[in-house]
Design a protein around this motif. Structure first.
Motif, PDB file in Angstrom:
ATOM      1  N   GLY A 168      26.494  13.131 -31.922  1.00 54.08           N
ATOM      2  CA  GLY A 168      26.961  13.153 -33.303  1.00 54.08           C
ATOM      3  C   GLY A 168      26.515  11.900 -34.031  1.00 54.08           C
ATOM      4  N   ASP A 169      27.472  11.243 -34.706  1.00 59.42           N
ATOM      5  CA  ASP A 169      27.191   9.974 -35.388  1.00 59.42           C
ATOM      6  C   ASP A 169      27.954   8.822 -34.739  1.00 59.42           C
ATOM      7  OD1 ASP A 169      25.403  10.979 -37.187  1.00 59.42           O
ATOM      8  OD2 ASP A 169      26.679  10.790 -38.951  1.00 59.42           O
ATOM      9  N   SER A 170      28.215   8.908 -33.456  1.00 59.29           N
ATOM     10  CA  SER A 170      28.973   7.867 -32.765  1.00 59.29           C
ATOM     11  C   SER A 170      28.320   6.497 -32.956  1.00 59.29           C
ATOM     12  CB  SER A 170      29.056   8.200 -31.271  1.00 59.29           C
ATOM     13  OG  SER A 170      29.796   7.226 -30.570  1.00 59.29           O
ATOM     14  N   VAL A 171      29.151   5.486 -33.260  1.00 58.59           N
ATOM     15  CA  VAL A 171      28.628   4.137 -33.512  1.00 58.59           C
ATOM     16  C   VAL A 171      29.346   3.116 -32.634  1.00 58.59           C
ATOM     17  CG1 VAL A 171      27.717   4.605 -35.812  1.00 58.59           C
ATOM     18  CG2 VAL A 171      30.122   3.989 -35.560  1.00 58.59           C
ATOM     19  N   GLU A 172      29.247   1.827 -33.006  1.00 63.26           N
ATOM     20  CA  GLU A 172      29.507   0.721 -32.087  1.00 63.26           C
ATOM     21  C   GLU A 172      30.790   0.835 -31.258  1.00 63.26           C
ATOM     22  OE1 GLU A 172      28.838  -0.126 -35.437  1.00 63.26           O
ATOM     23  OE2 GLU A 172      27.380  -1.787 -35.464  1.00 63.26           O
ATOM     24  N   ASP A 173      31.951   0.945 -31.918  1.00 65.26           N
ATOM     25  CA  ASP A 173      33.212   0.919 -31.175  1.00 65.26           C
ATOM     26  C   ASP A 173      33.301   2.076 -30.189  1.00 65.26           C
ATOM     27  OD1 ASP A 173      33.996  -1.345 -32.520  1.00 65.26           O
ATOM     28  OD2 ASP A 173      35.205  -0.280 -34.001  1.00 65.26           O
ATOM     29  N   ASN A 174      32.988   3.270 -30.672  1.00 67.25           N
ATOM     30  CA  ASN A 174      33.074   4.428 -29.786  1.00 67.25           C
ATOM     31  C   ASN A 174      32.007   4.374 -28.705  1.00 67.25           C
ATOM     32  OD1 ASN A 174      34.502   6.994 -29.284  1.00 67.25           O
ATOM     33  ND2 ASN A 174      32.478   7.887 -29.604  1.00 67.25           N
ATOM     34  N   ASN A 175      30.820   3.868 -29.044  1.00 65.92           N
ATOM     35  CA  ASN A 175      29.772   3.750 -28.031  1.00 65.92           C
ATOM     36  C   ASN A 175      30.188   2.815 -26.905  1.00 65.92           C
ATOM     37  OD1 ASN A 175      28.192   5.500 -29.450  1.00 65.92           O
ATOM     38  ND2 ASN A 175      26.726   3.979 -30.176  1.00 65.92           N
ATOM     39  N   GLN A 176      30.872   1.720 -27.246  1.00 63.35           N
ATOM     40  CA  GLN A 176      31.336   0.808 -26.204  1.00 63.35           C
ATOM     41  C   GLN A 176      32.382   1.484 -25.327  1.00 63.35           C
ATOM     42  OE1 GLN A 176      29.974  -2.331 -25.591  1.00 63.35           O
ATOM     43  NE2 GLN A 176      31.079  -1.891 -23.692  1.00 63.35           N
ATOM     44  N   TYR A 177      33.260   2.268 -25.944  1.00 64.99           N
ATOM     45  CA  TYR A 177      34.235   3.049 -25.168  1.00 64.99           C
ATOM     46  C   TYR A 177      33.517   3.999 -24.214  1.00 64.99           C
ATOM     47  CZ  TYR A 177      37.073   7.219 -24.309  1.00 64.99           C
ATOM     48  OH  TYR A 177      37.679   8.297 -23.723  1.00 64.99           O
ATOM     49  N   LEU A 178      32.484   4.672 -24.695  1.00 64.88           N
ATOM     50  CA  LEU A 178      31.725   5.587 -23.842  1.00 64.88           C
ATOM     51  C   LEU A 178      31.084   4.841 -22.676  1.00 64.88           C
ATOM     52  CD1 LEU A 178      29.956   7.719 -26.618  1.00 64.88           C
ATOM     53  CD2 LEU A 178      31.922   8.406 -25.224  1.00 64.88           C
ATOM     54  N   LEU A 179      30.505   3.673 -22.961  1.00 61.25           N
ATOM     55  CA  LEU A 179      29.875   2.875 -21.908  1.00 61.25           C
ATOM     56  C   LEU A 179      30.889   2.434 -20.863  1.00 61.25           C
ATOM     57  CD1 LEU A 179      27.533   0.643 -24.104  1.00 61.25           C
ATOM     58  CD2 LEU A 179      26.771   2.269 -22.367  1.00 61.25           C
ATOM     59  N   ASP A 180      32.081   2.077 -21.313  1.00 62.40           N
ATOM     60  CA  ASP A 180      33.115   1.575 -20.406  1.00 62.40           C
ATOM     61  C   ASP A 180      33.772   2.683 -19.588  1.00 62.40           C
ATOM     62  OD1 ASP A 180      32.677  -0.960 -21.404  1.00 62.40           O
ATOM     63  OD2 ASP A 180      34.380  -0.905 -22.793  1.00 62.40           O
ATOM     64  N   THR A 181      33.635   3.931 -20.035  1.00 68.73           N
ATOM     65  CA  THR A 181      34.445   5.011 -19.466  1.00 68.73           C
ATOM     66  C   THR A 181      33.648   6.030 -18.670  1.00 68.73           C
ATOM     67  OG1 THR A 181      35.893   4.778 -21.407  1.00 68.73           O
ATOM     68  CG2 THR A 181      36.215   6.734 -20.038  1.00 68.73           C
ATOM     69  N   TYR A 182      32.395   6.278 -19.051  1.00 70.90           N
ATOM     70  CA  TYR A 182      31.659   7.406 -18.488  1.00 70.90           C
ATOM     71  C   TYR A 182      30.304   6.990 -17.919  1.00 70.90           C
ATOM     72  CZ  TYR A 182      34.959  10.146 -21.312  1.00 70.90           C
ATOM     73  OH  TYR A 182      36.091  10.676 -21.875  1.00 70.90           O
ATOM     74  N   HIS A 194      21.349   9.513 -36.606  1.00 64.59           N
ATOM     75  CA  HIS A 194      20.010   9.688 -37.183  1.00 64.59           C
ATOM     76  C   HIS A 194      19.077   8.521 -36.868  1.00 64.59           C
ATOM     77  CE1 HIS A 194      22.347  12.687 -39.292  1.00 64.59           C
ATOM     78  NE2 HIS A 194      23.115  11.733 -39.775  1.00 64.59           N
ATOM     79  N   GLY A 195      19.335   7.851 -35.738  1.00 60.67           N
ATOM     80  CA  GLY A 195      18.519   6.704 -35.360  1.00 60.67           C
ATOM     81  C   GLY A 195      18.941   5.417 -36.026  1.00 60.67           C
ATOM     82  N   GLY A 196      20.134   5.391 -36.632  1.00 62.51           N
ATOM     83  CA  GLY A 196      20.617   4.186 -37.300  1.00 62.51           C
ATOM     84  C   GLY A 196      20.878   3.053 -36.325  1.00 62.51           C
ATOM     85  N   LEU A 197      20.775   1.827 -36.822  1.00 64.34           N
ATOM     86  CA  LEU A 197      20.898   0.639 -35.975  1.00 64.34           C
ATOM     87  C   LEU A 197      22.250   0.559 -35.283  1.00 64.34           C
ATOM     88  CD1 LEU A 197      19.540  -1.983 -35.031  1.00 64.34           C
ATOM     89  CD2 LEU A 197      20.428  -3.102 -37.089  1.00 64.34           C
ATOM     90  N   ASN A 198      23.314   1.043 -35.937  1.00 63.76           N
ATOM     91  CA  ASN A 198      24.648   0.941 -35.347  1.00 63.76           C
ATOM     92  C   ASN A 198      24.943   2.064 -34.353  1.00 63.76           C
ATOM     93  OD1 ASN A 198      24.808   3.015 -37.196  1.00 63.76           O
ATOM     94  ND2 ASN A 198      26.649   2.255 -38.232  1.00 63.76           N
ATOM     95  N   GLY A 199      23.975   2.946 -34.111  1.00 66.45           N
ATOM     96  CA  GLY A 199      24.207   4.062 -33.203  1.00 66.45           C
ATOM     97  C   GLY A 199      23.649   3.876 -31.810  1.00 66.45           C
ATOM     98  N   THR A 200      22.749   2.904 -31.616  1.00 67.95           N
ATOM     99  CA  THR A 200      22.115   2.710 -30.309  1.00 67.95           C
ATOM    100  C   THR A 200      21.876   1.227 -30.072  1.00 67.95           C
ATOM    101  OG1 THR A 200      20.966   4.836 -30.530  1.00 67.95           O
ATOM    102  CG2 THR A 200      20.175   3.340 -28.819  1.00 67.95           C
ATOM    103  N   SER A 201      22.504   0.680 -29.051  1.00 66.90           N
ATOM    104  CA  SER A 201      22.285  -0.709 -28.659  1.00 66.90           C
ATOM    105  C   SER A 201      21.330  -0.760 -27.472  1.00 66.90           C
ATOM    106  CB  SER A 201      23.611  -1.367 -28.272  1.00 66.90           C
ATOM    107  OG  SER A 201      24.138  -0.750 -27.100  1.00 66.90           O
ATOM    108  N   GLU A 202      20.899  -1.959 -27.116  1.00 69.73           N
ATOM    109  CA  GLU A 202      20.032  -2.113 -25.948  1.00 69.73           C
ATOM    110  C   GLU A 202      20.736  -1.623 -24.688  1.00 69.73           C
ATOM    111  OE1 GLU A 202      17.533  -5.605 -23.529  1.00 69.73           O
ATOM    112  OE2 GLU A 202      18.710  -6.097 -25.315  1.00 69.73           O
ATOM    113  N   THR A 203      22.025  -1.962 -24.556  1.00 63.54           N
ATOM    114  CA  THR A 203      22.783  -1.536 -23.381  1.00 63.54           C
ATOM    115  C   THR A 203      22.925  -0.028 -23.344  1.00 63.54           C
ATOM    116  OG1 THR A 203      24.027  -3.608 -23.413  1.00 63.54           O
ATOM    117  CG2 THR A 203      24.957  -1.793 -22.140  1.00 63.54           C
ATOM    118  N   PHE A 204      23.196   0.569 -24.496  1.00 59.00           N
ATOM    119  CA  PHE A 204      23.373   2.023 -24.559  1.00 59.00           C
ATOM    120  C   PHE A 204      22.081   2.732 -24.162  1.00 59.00           C
ATOM    121  CE2 PHE A 204      24.011   6.178 -26.463  1.00 59.00           C
ATOM    122  CZ  PHE A 204      25.372   6.406 -26.275  1.00 59.00           C
TER     123      PHE A 204
END
Length: 380
Positions: A168-182, A194-204
């Protein structure tokens, strides 16, 4: 002797088909499997009726479920026209628990009631019960995240060895939750926001390490897709596909020209659970690995992901010939590290990836008639 081979499957009607539909600056994903059809998001209400025409053109008459990842107009705007077209029997709508006061969203809600279409509101504790394995990873409202994007429905969908992460449009806070949980490792990634900067980090990007990444975007003023995000996906060796219409649109929005990027408008990703095709081209085949292992050796690679070199540690419980080879994403041998007799005990060999491109590689260890394979990621 067990060997690594590539299973080159064939395209057939039984494949899981995931259509990433070009709806300009928005998302629309049609999923087809075992005679059932699911539509995730719809994009905006384009005057061209692109979504309606596309879904109709692939022979869909029943939509077993329509899902809105979150109530932003570029994700639900065309659903009203789709319902009113009368072309499709829609069994149910699925949405998260966020409510929008936007007039168009209220109008859609009223239309669903008028048409007596069942509506389910879901979060991470619910099941979709679709014809393939699907897990809702978010939203988790216990997190208390604000904003529509941070409460997007994120789905991990699996068939055999192939996982899809639909963000979807998941961004920083939710992405960190996903990384920590799954466990987010997936072969196919729908790139968030849509490839926005807040949607994908290096860690993600490193945790997902997708073989195929799909960016759904069109001409916009938001800088989508971010060139930084494109670079992060290239660093993990992902093949990048975009629904952008042309290179001019891509460059305006921050993209760049590259052999690793394909602008294909509508993008069809298919899998039989072992292989991946994109627009009828085979881009990935799973390794067939003899998983029966008698315990004569132990293999570990560290660090993973790595930047310059990786240590490959192994134990041999019975002396004999040991062979260690490195393969790239397409199954091509890129380096033979070892092929010699080894005595019982612990050993280590290093692979220096100087001159190699960032991406996904496989370390294949063969001892006697048994073998092990480890997936590793090179990030430069």
């Amino acid at each position: 002797m067990g060997i690594i081979i590539l299973r080159f499957g064939e395209l057939h009607a039984g494949n899981l088909k995931v259509h990433f539909i070009d709806v300009k600056q928005g998302d629309a994903i049609l999923i087809q499997y075992e005679g059932e059809n699911y539509l995730i998001d719809s994009g905006k209400n384009l005057s061209s009726n692109k979504l309606i025409n596309y879904v109709d053109s692939v022979g869909v008459t029943t939509l077993n479920a329509c899902l809105i990842t979150h109530p932003d107009f570029d994700h639900y705007g065309e659903f009203e026209d789709l319902i009113e077209s009368g072309l499709f029997n829609i069994e149910k709508f699925i949405r998260n628990k966020n409510i929008s006061t936007n007039v168009s969203y209220i109008r859609l809600t009223n239309l669903l009631q008028t048409e007596n279409i069942l509506v389910d509101s879901v979060d991470h504790e619910n099941d979709l019960n679709w014809s393939m394995t699907t897990d809702i990873l978010s939203p988790n409202y216990d997190n208390g995240f604000s904003g529509m994007n941070n409460n997007s429905i994120v789905i991990k969908m699996s068939l055999g060895e192939i996982d899809f992460l639909l963000t979807g449009d998941s961004v920083e806070d939710n992405n960190q939750y996903l990384l920590d949980t799954y466990d987010l490792d997936a072969e196919v990634l729908k790139v968030s926001h849509h490839g926005g900067l807040n949607g994908t980090s290096e860690t993600f990007a490193a945790e997902v390490s997708p073989i195929v990444s799909v960016i759904s975007s069109g001409n916009n003023s938001y800088g989508h897709p971010s060139q930084t995000v494109i670079g992060l996906l290239q660093d993990v060796g992902s093949l990048i596909y975009s629904t952008a219409d042309d290179w001019n649109t891509w460059w305006i929005n921050g993209g760049n020209g590259s052999d690793d990027i394909s602008l294909d408008d509508d993008i069809l990703v298919e899998t039989d659970g072992e292989n991946i095709w994109v627009n009828d081209e085979l881009v990935w085949s799973s390794f067939a690995i003899d998983e029966e292992y008698a315990g004569n050796a132990f293999l570990n690679v560290s660090p993973n992901p790595f930047k310059n070199s990786v240590a490959i540690q192994y134990s041999v419980k019975q002396s004999g010939n040991v062979k260690i080879d490195m393969y790239d994403l397409r199954g091509r041998l890129v380096k033979r590290l070892l092929n010699e007799h080894k005595n019982t005990g612990s050993h280590e060999v290093e692979w220096s990836a100087e001159g190699m491109r960032s991406g996904i590689y496989f370390c294949r260890f063969v001892h006697g008639n048994k073998e092990e394979v480890r997936k590793i990621v090179l990030i430069k």
